[in-house]
Scaffold this motif. Sequence first.
Motif, PDB file in Angstrom:
ATOM      1  N   UNK A  36      32.355  11.957 -15.062  1.00 13.94           N
ATOM      2  CA  UNK A  36      31.555  12.694 -16.042  1.00 13.94           C
ATOM      3  C   UNK A  36      31.914  14.174 -16.021  1.00 13.94           C
ATOM      4  N   UNK A  37      32.190  14.702 -14.822  1.00  8.88           N
ATOM      5  CA  UNK A  37      32.562  16.113 -14.699  1.00  8.88           C
ATOM      6  C   UNK A  37      33.885  16.407 -15.394  1.00  8.88           C
ATOM      7  N   UNK A  38      34.716  15.364 -15.555  1.00  6.69           N
ATOM      8  CA  UNK A  38      35.988  15.506 -16.253  1.00  6.69           C
ATOM      9  C   UNK A  38      35.854  15.217 -17.750  1.00  6.69           C
ATOM     10  N   UNK A  39      34.614  14.968 -18.209  1.00  8.36           N
ATOM     11  CA  UNK A  39      34.370  14.712 -19.620  1.00  8.36           C
ATOM     12  C   UNK A  39      34.847  13.346 -20.081  1.00  8.36           C
ATOM     13  N   UNK A  40      34.877  12.356 -19.189  1.00 16.47           N
ATOM     14  CA  UNK A  40      35.434  11.044 -19.533  1.00 16.47           C
ATOM     15  C   UNK A  40      34.389   9.995 -19.925  1.00 16.47           C
ATOM     16  N   UNK A  41      33.132  10.408 -20.002  1.00 14.25           N
ATOM     17  CA  UNK A  41      32.048   9.525 -20.461  1.00 14.25           C
ATOM     18  C   UNK A  41      32.062   8.161 -19.763  1.00 14.25           C
ATOM     19  N   UNK A  42      31.868   8.120 -18.444  1.00 14.48           N
ATOM     20  CA  UNK A  42      31.923   6.839 -17.723  1.00 14.48           C
ATOM     21  C   UNK A  42      30.700   5.966 -17.980  1.00 14.48           C
ATOM     22  N   UNK A  43      30.898   4.667 -17.892  1.00  9.35           N
ATOM     23  CA  UNK A  43      29.796   3.710 -17.977  1.00  9.35           C
ATOM     24  C   UNK A  43      30.127   2.509 -17.103  1.00  9.35           C
ATOM     25  N   UNK A  44      29.091   1.791 -16.711  1.00 13.66           N
ATOM     26  CA  UNK A  44      29.285   0.576 -15.923  1.00 13.66           C
ATOM     27  C   UNK A  44      29.506  -0.608 -16.855  1.00 13.66           C
ATOM     28  N   UNK A  45      30.412  -1.492 -16.465  1.00 11.01           N
ATOM     29  CA  UNK A  45      30.694  -2.679 -17.274  1.00 11.01           C
ATOM     30  C   UNK A  45      30.824  -3.888 -16.349  1.00 11.01           C
ATOM     31  N   UNK A  46      30.190  -4.994 -16.735  1.00  7.81           N
ATOM     32  CA  UNK A  46      30.211  -6.205 -15.917  1.00  7.81           C
ATOM     33  C   UNK A  46      31.152  -7.239 -16.518  1.00  7.81           C
ATOM     34  N   UNK A  47      32.205  -7.554 -15.793  1.00  7.67           N
ATOM     35  CA  UNK A  47      33.098  -8.656 -16.149  1.00  7.67           C
ATOM     36  C   UNK A  47      33.880  -9.036 -14.889  1.00  7.67           C
ATOM     37  N   UNK A  48      34.503 -10.185 -14.896  1.00  9.54           N
ATOM     38  CA  UNK A  48      35.150 -10.710 -13.698  1.00  9.54           C
ATOM     39  C   UNK A  48      36.632 -10.356 -13.688  1.00  9.54           C
ATOM     40  N   UNK A  49      37.101  -9.784 -12.566  1.00  9.06           N
ATOM     41  CA  UNK A  49      38.529  -9.569 -12.352  1.00  9.06           C
ATOM     42  C   UNK A  49      38.842  -9.981 -10.918  1.00  9.06           C
ATOM     43  N   UNK A  50      40.141 -10.096 -10.596  1.00  9.50           N
ATOM     44  CA  UNK A  50      40.502 -10.127  -9.190  1.00  9.50           C
ATOM     45  C   UNK A  50      40.626  -8.690  -8.721  1.00  9.50           C
ATOM     46  N   UNK A  51      40.999  -8.488  -7.457  1.00  5.73           N
ATOM     47  CA  UNK A  51      40.893  -7.165  -6.849  1.00  5.73           C
ATOM     48  C   UNK A  51      42.259  -6.580  -6.525  1.00  5.73           C
TER      49      UNK A  51
END
Length: 288
Positions: free
Chosen positions: A108-123
């Motif tokens: 957010x401090x970099x102005x990138x408008x972060x948000x949480x998103x739920x979906x499945x990935x591997x790691x």
Amino acid sequence: MENQHLITREAKSKKQIVRIIAGLVLVTTIVKYIEFLFIRTDQTIIADNVITKIFCIIATLVAMRICGMKLSDVGIKWKKTFSYIGCGLALGIFTFAISYGLEMILLAAQGKAPRLSAYITNFGLSGATSEVSLSFVALIICVVVNIINVLAEEGMFRGFILKAVSDRWGFRTGNFVQALLFGIWHIVMCVLAVYDGQMGIAQAVVFAIGYVVLAGILAIEWGTCVSMTGVLWVGLSEHFFNNFIGNFLHVVSNTGTDELQIIRIVLSNFLSLGIVLFINRRKNRRTV
């Protein structure tokens, strides 16, 4: 004469344990590399190397039988199970809440408008990899696969290997050995990245060191949890939560996904280790 016989028998027992552990790690590593490089279950909806983990469980049980160990000997005991599981989950939730929060603040401090998103990935340490759209089936598969994963890795490293080495060389040696082996166990991710052309060798070496260090930190922590409680449940449940949250909850911004994941993981790992070492130190002071 009798003392000399006992020393010889103990030395032989140590040599046997070294051979059994080496054989266990070698055969499971071979299966792991075959699955990662050729079978590629990580590219399916399973999104993990579940064949390896099932094989690890079977191989560990065989090694335990050879050594005359029972499930209770490697930390699978049922007293206060849910209480210990709750402690592990609480530790994971607390540390990741802080690390996700910091990641969001930095973006957010970099102005990138972060948000949480739920979906499945591997790691992957380099960020979220193949994505599977969120559905009930995908969620259940993710939970089941992660349960199999933690049973395999905790049973093998913090269960059998930690117990076998600690009984003969002491807990500190046992904890270091299982942590080192656990770190090396994760280098396959870097080998796979080179194999797929996603990394050069120099970059893969850097990431391999990162895997050894970060996985080793968690292994030290979870081994300490076994020493404190006598059971696998605290480390096993935090291990499950760490894997699941990494597969499930992502930070998305207007420039990418999980860009600062490495910061999130490092912070949560060090926080978790610090909390466990602090509790262990206080516990040891009370017992002196």
